[in-house]
Design a protein around this motif. Structure first.
Motif, PDB file in Angstrom:
ATOM      1  N   ALA A 225       0.827  -1.210   0.000  1.00  0.00           N
ATOM      2  CA  ALA A 225       0.000   0.000   0.000  1.00  0.00           C
ATOM      3  C   ALA A 225       0.857   1.254   0.000  1.00  0.00           C
ATOM      4  CB  ALA A 225      -0.932  -0.008   1.211  1.00  0.00           C
ATOM      5  N   LEU A 226       1.931   1.254   0.796  1.00  0.00           N
ATOM      6  CA  LEU A 226       2.823   2.409   0.851  1.00  0.00           C
ATOM      7  C   LEU A 226       3.530   2.621  -0.490  1.00  0.00           C
ATOM      8  CD1 LEU A 226       4.404   1.906   4.391  1.00  0.00           C
ATOM      9  CD2 LEU A 226       2.736   3.651   3.731  1.00  0.00           C
ATOM     10  N   LEU A 227       4.022   1.543  -1.071  1.00  0.00           N
ATOM     11  CA  LEU A 227       4.701   1.660  -2.369  1.00  0.00           C
ATOM     12  C   LEU A 227       3.736   2.121  -3.458  1.00  0.00           C
ATOM     13  CD1 LEU A 227       6.915  -1.563  -2.278  1.00  0.00           C
ATOM     14  CD2 LEU A 227       7.675   0.807  -2.004  1.00  0.00           C
ATOM     15  N   ALA A 228       2.522   1.601  -3.425  1.00  0.00           N
ATOM     16  CA  ALA A 228       1.532   1.992  -4.431  1.00  0.00           C
ATOM     17  C   ALA A 228       1.145   3.463  -4.271  1.00  0.00           C
ATOM     18  CB  ALA A 228       0.296   1.107  -4.313  1.00  0.00           C
ATOM     19  N   GLY A 229       0.965   3.899  -3.036  1.00  0.00           N
ATOM     20  CA  GLY A 229       0.633   5.301  -2.809  1.00  0.00           C
ATOM     21  C   GLY A 229       1.738   6.225  -3.269  1.00  0.00           C
ATOM     22  N   ALA A 230       2.988   5.841  -3.007  1.00  0.00           N
ATOM     23  CA  ALA A 230       4.125   6.657  -3.445  1.00  0.00           C
ATOM     24  C   ALA A 230       4.205   6.706  -4.971  1.00  0.00           C
ATOM     25  CB  ALA A 230       5.422   6.090  -2.870  1.00  0.00           C
ATOM     26  N   ALA A 231       4.067   5.539  -5.607  1.00  0.00           N
ATOM     27  CA  ALA A 231       4.130   5.489  -7.074  1.00  0.00           C
ATOM     28  C   ALA A 231       2.985   6.271  -7.702  1.00  0.00           C
ATOM     29  CB  ALA A 231       4.101   4.036  -7.548  1.00  0.00           C
ATOM     30  N   GLY A 232       1.808   6.165  -7.109  1.00  0.00           N
ATOM     31  CA  GLY A 232       0.653   6.876  -7.646  1.00  0.00           C
ATOM     32  C   GLY A 232       0.819   8.380  -7.594  1.00  0.00           C
ATOM     33  N   MET A 233       1.316   8.894  -6.469  1.00  0.00           N
ATOM     34  CA  MET A 233       1.491  10.341  -6.354  1.00  0.00           C
ATOM     35  C   MET A 233       2.628  10.827  -7.243  1.00  0.00           C
ATOM     36  SD  MET A 233       0.317  13.098  -5.320  1.00  0.00           S
ATOM     37  CE  MET A 233      -0.969  12.507  -4.223  1.00  0.00           C
ATOM     38  N   LEU A 234       3.700  10.048  -7.365  1.00  0.00           N
ATOM     39  CA  LEU A 234       4.770  10.405  -8.300  1.00  0.00           C
ATOM     40  C   LEU A 234       4.233  10.491  -9.720  1.00  0.00           C
ATOM     41  CD1 LEU A 234       7.789   8.276  -7.013  1.00  0.00           C
ATOM     42  CD2 LEU A 234       7.687  10.772  -7.176  1.00  0.00           C
ATOM     43  N   GLY A 246      -0.187   0.479 -13.026  1.00  0.00           N
ATOM     44  CA  GLY A 246       0.531  -0.398 -12.105  1.00  0.00           C
ATOM     45  C   GLY A 246       0.075  -0.203 -10.677  1.00  0.00           C
ATOM     46  N   VAL A 247      -0.273   1.020 -10.320  1.00  0.00           N
ATOM     47  CA  VAL A 247      -0.788   1.291  -8.975  1.00  0.00           C
ATOM     48  C   VAL A 247      -2.121   0.583  -8.778  1.00  0.00           C
ATOM     49  CG1 VAL A 247      -1.612   3.086  -7.407  1.00  0.00           C
ATOM     50  CG2 VAL A 247       0.402   3.501  -8.824  1.00  0.00           C
ATOM     51  N   PHE A 248      -2.991   0.688  -9.775  1.00  0.00           N
ATOM     52  CA  PHE A 248      -4.321   0.109  -9.657  1.00  0.00           C
ATOM     53  C   PHE A 248      -4.280  -1.402  -9.433  1.00  0.00           C
ATOM     54  CE2 PHE A 248      -5.858   3.706 -12.638  1.00  0.00           C
ATOM     55  CZ  PHE A 248      -5.832   4.594 -11.571  1.00  0.00           C
ATOM     56  N   ILE A 249      -3.339  -2.081 -10.095  1.00  0.00           N
ATOM     57  CA  ILE A 249      -3.327  -3.543  -9.999  1.00  0.00           C
ATOM     58  C   ILE A 249      -2.369  -4.048  -8.933  1.00  0.00           C
ATOM     59  CG2 ILE A 249      -4.009  -3.839 -12.398  1.00  0.00           C
ATOM     60  CD1 ILE A 249      -1.152  -4.419 -13.124  1.00  0.00           C
ATOM     61  N   SER A 250      -1.962  -3.173  -8.028  1.00  0.00           N
ATOM     62  CA  SER A 250      -1.067  -3.617  -6.960  1.00  0.00           C
ATOM     63  C   SER A 250      -1.690  -3.501  -5.578  1.00  0.00           C
ATOM     64  CB  SER A 250       0.244  -2.804  -6.990  1.00  0.00           C
ATOM     65  OG  SER A 250      -0.006  -1.435  -6.757  1.00  0.00           O
ATOM     66  N   VAL A 251      -2.804  -2.775  -5.463  1.00  0.00           N
ATOM     67  CA  VAL A 251      -3.404  -2.588  -4.147  1.00  0.00           C
ATOM     68  C   VAL A 251      -4.711  -3.356  -4.042  1.00  0.00           C
ATOM     69  CG1 VAL A 251      -2.335  -0.370  -3.674  1.00  0.00           C
ATOM     70  CG2 VAL A 251      -4.473  -0.446  -4.938  1.00  0.00           C
ATOM     71  N   THR A 252      -5.002  -3.823  -2.827  1.00  0.00           N
ATOM     72  CA  THR A 252      -6.183  -4.651  -2.595  1.00  0.00           C
ATOM     73  C   THR A 252      -7.245  -3.837  -1.882  1.00  0.00           C
ATOM     74  OG1 THR A 252      -4.583  -6.430  -2.256  1.00  0.00           O
ATOM     75  CG2 THR A 252      -6.882  -6.950  -1.853  1.00  0.00           C
ATOM     76  N   THR A 253      -7.818  -2.879  -2.581  1.00  0.00           N
ATOM     77  CA  THR A 253      -8.887  -2.067  -2.004  1.00  0.00           C
ATOM     78  C   THR A 253     -10.245  -2.607  -2.438  1.00  0.00           C
ATOM     79  OG1 THR A 253      -8.494  -0.540  -3.847  1.00  0.00           O
ATOM     80  CG2 THR A 253      -7.547   0.040  -1.724  1.00  0.00           C
ATOM     81  N   VAL A 254     -10.579  -2.438  -3.705  1.00  0.00           N
ATOM     82  CA  VAL A 254     -11.847  -2.947  -4.212  1.00  0.00           C
ATOM     83  C   VAL A 254     -11.982  -4.463  -4.040  1.00  0.00           C
ATOM     84  CG1 VAL A 254     -13.183  -3.302  -6.332  1.00  0.00           C
ATOM     85  CG2 VAL A 254     -12.291  -1.038  -5.788  1.00  0.00           C
ATOM     86  N   PRO A 255     -10.946  -5.262  -4.343  1.00  0.00           N
ATOM     87  CA  PRO A 255     -11.082  -6.704  -4.101  1.00  0.00           C
ATOM     88  C   PRO A 255     -11.403  -7.040  -2.653  1.00  0.00           C
ATOM     89  CG  PRO A 255      -9.226  -6.292  -5.531  1.00  0.00           C
ATOM     90  CD  PRO A 255      -9.682  -4.951  -5.043  1.00  0.00           C
TER      91      PRO A 255
END
Length: 313
Positions: A225-234, A246-255
């Protein structure tokens, strides 16, 4: 490079021209007198280096052009000009590292609104996630991740926290607080209907499955989650939107939301609680990492602007 167009009241045009002509990151300056009709005034255009945009826009806003005229920015894909090359070289910092704060506020503000489109995408994503859970289909789970629109409001919360724009935080928080329960409630209805018609039963969740990672909470849940949030904001601040996939398919929010609903319907409360915890960890982790990245980029941009002269003189 960015193309700037400003509508300026005639009595402020000279000061607008002074701001642009004095800045080392601006070039290709054009003035068209009395060209604007609504609001009335002069049209001033210039090409500006991305890393100079924030400072130039702030200076134009000091002249109240955002209230008594207008300021628009467009991305220039190709600029064949020695003057443009010099403007990019002379502007402080690097274009890829520059954050255009007004652009970021506008983008996150738009994506954080609670509307029918946001609710529709989030609901479809949750339904896809539920189908992926009962069919043990990792491909469907990935599809749900991509369809989910939740990163927009999460990024907006981070931007609002860093810039202290509490209106943005409230709007994005409302989208998440209403959107997820609404999507899960509709998914609940679909899941109950599916169980009643015999499309699946409790056996769907018993045993080992490829999608069990959704409810299995561990240290890597927070790390991802931390890596995805960092990549998303970058990605959002550097205009490299392709990385968002890549951010969308790395975090488990909707699933996680979809799994929680299916597990609740089938009375698998341990897995339901695990999925809810997974959802919360991902939401919080993304916001925290995105906010940290934003603060670091803001500090770096300020440092770069003080290390190099900004005016031509």
């Amino acid at each position: 490079m960015l193309h700037l167009r400003a509508v300026s009241p005639p009595d402020r045009t000279d000061r607008v021209l002074e701001v642009l002509s004095d800045h080392r990151g601006a070039t290709h300056l054009v003035v068209i007198k009395d060209a604007a009709i609504d609001p009335a005034g002069d049209v001033v255009e210039a090409d500006i280096a991305r890393e100079a945009a924030d400072e130039i826009i702030d200076a134009l806003c000091v002249l109240d052009l955002d209230h008594h005229g207008g300021i628009t920015l467009e991305v220039i894909d190709t600029a064949l000009s020695d003057a443009a090359d010099r403007a990019e070289e002379d502007a402080p910092g690097e274009g890829a590292d520059a954050v255009v704060w007004q652009e970021l506020l506008g983008r996150t503000g738009e994506e954080s609104r609670l509307n029918a489109t946001f609710l529709s995408f989030l609901t479809i994503a949750c339904l896809l996630a539920a189908v992926g859970v009962v069919t043990d289909s990792s491909v469907t789970i990935v599809g749900a991740m991509v369809v989910g629109p939740e990163f927009g409001p999460l990024a907006a919360v981070a931007v609002g926290l860093v810039l202290r724009r509490w209106d943005l935080v409230r709007r994005a928080g409302l989208a998440l607080a209403v959107g997820f329960p609404a999507a899960m409630l509709i998914t609940l209805g679909g899941t109950v209907l599916g169980e009643a018609t015999g499309l699946f039963n409790r056996e769907s969740l018993i045993g080992d499955h490829d999608v069990d990672f959704i409810y299995q909470v561990g240290p890597y849940s927070l790390i991802v989650a931390l890596l995805a949030g960092a990549a998303g904001m970058l990605s959002m601040t550097s205009a490299k939107s392709a990385a968002l996939v890549g951010v969308f398919i790395s975090v488990t929010t909707v699933p996680a939301a979809g799994y929680a609903v299916v597990a609740a319907v089938l009375n698998e409360w341990g897995r339901c609680i695990g999925s809810v915890v997974q959802l919360v960890i991902n939401l919080v982790g993304i916001v925290v990492a995105a906010a940290v990245v934003l603060m670091l980029r803001r500090r770096g941009q300020r440092r770069a602007s003080t290390e190099r002269p900004l005016s031509r003189g």
